[in-house]
Scaffold this active site. Sequence first.
Site, PDB file in Angstrom:
ATOM      1  CB  SER A   1      -0.954  -0.053   1.193  1.00  0.00           C
ATOM      2  OG  SER A   1      -2.017   0.863   1.059  1.00  0.00           O
TER       3      SER A   1
ATOM      4  CG  ASP B   1      -4.330  -2.120   0.870  1.00  0.00           C
ATOM      5  OD1 ASP B   1      -3.368  -2.700   1.378  1.00  0.00           O
ATOM      6  OD2 ASP B   1      -4.470  -0.876   0.876  1.00  0.00           O
TER       7      ASP B   1
END
Length: 314
Positions: free
Chosen positions: A38, A183
């Site tokens: 991320s 993610d």
Amino acid sequence: MLIDGVFAGGGLKGFALVGAYQVLEEKGYRFQRVAGTSAGALLACFIAAGYTGKEIEQMMQEEDLGALLDPRKTILPLPFMKWLMLYWRMGLYQGKALEDWFFEKLSLKGIYTFSDLPAGSLKLVASDLTNGKLIVLPDDLIHYGIEPETFSIARALRMSCGIPFFFEPVKLRVPTGETIVVDGGVLSNFPMWLFDDANGKRERPLIGMKLSHPKEEMVGKEIKNALHLFEALFSTMKNAHDERYISRKHEKDIIFIPVEQYSATQFNMEDEQKDELMQIGRQRTNQFLQTWPYANQSGKIFMSHSEGGMRKVI
């Protein structure tokens, strides 16, 4: 001194990572290999592309982060349509503007695909929800029938940054159909293990950056409603895999940057808050280097298992 780096996710709290990187750069540390999830993946990509700490700071400060949020247009501009789109599209924002921004910034350094970087120098983590497994990019793309070297880094970064329900998941087209990817923090928010070999050995010193206090300093979560419950569930899910790996032995190589009080998705963050986050990153990194075993030891002998002996790190 050449080192490897692993950077944790944390959304907009990642400004603190930039401050930490600036201090390491100023002290003469250079990253041979980088990895992240991320926000950590974003920093890893910019470092791999050749951006300096100051360039990254300027780039992030000048960008209108709110412009990266791109909700889909609807025929009826009614409030409930936003939630209807969330139901069908699985995210409030498309994420196309975000990926386009990644592409633009990386292309300025001539970086488009993983073939534009030294092999193995960049690794990003994403989560395959369709098959319930973690993906290390670009390595694991081969298992999906995709050529890793020719895969877009901007696309891989978009996959790693796809905060569930916030951004629409990436639909990775594979020979067997579609794979839903979100993610990387869902399965490994801090992949400190990525550069260990099969025997747990490392080729060179490694520094990790984690956007939290050390585990023993963490306070319990107060759970009083469904929103608190969801946040606690997601936080536990993010950290469970990594906490099993991190031990007292590994903590000596981790810069813990406590920024829990900041929001990961505050895209309208004020400049003052960005500066605060970067300053916290700088302070914590300076403190870390005072006790890190490899600090200021240029030329230190370090065990390299992959070479079957000792090597000098310079």
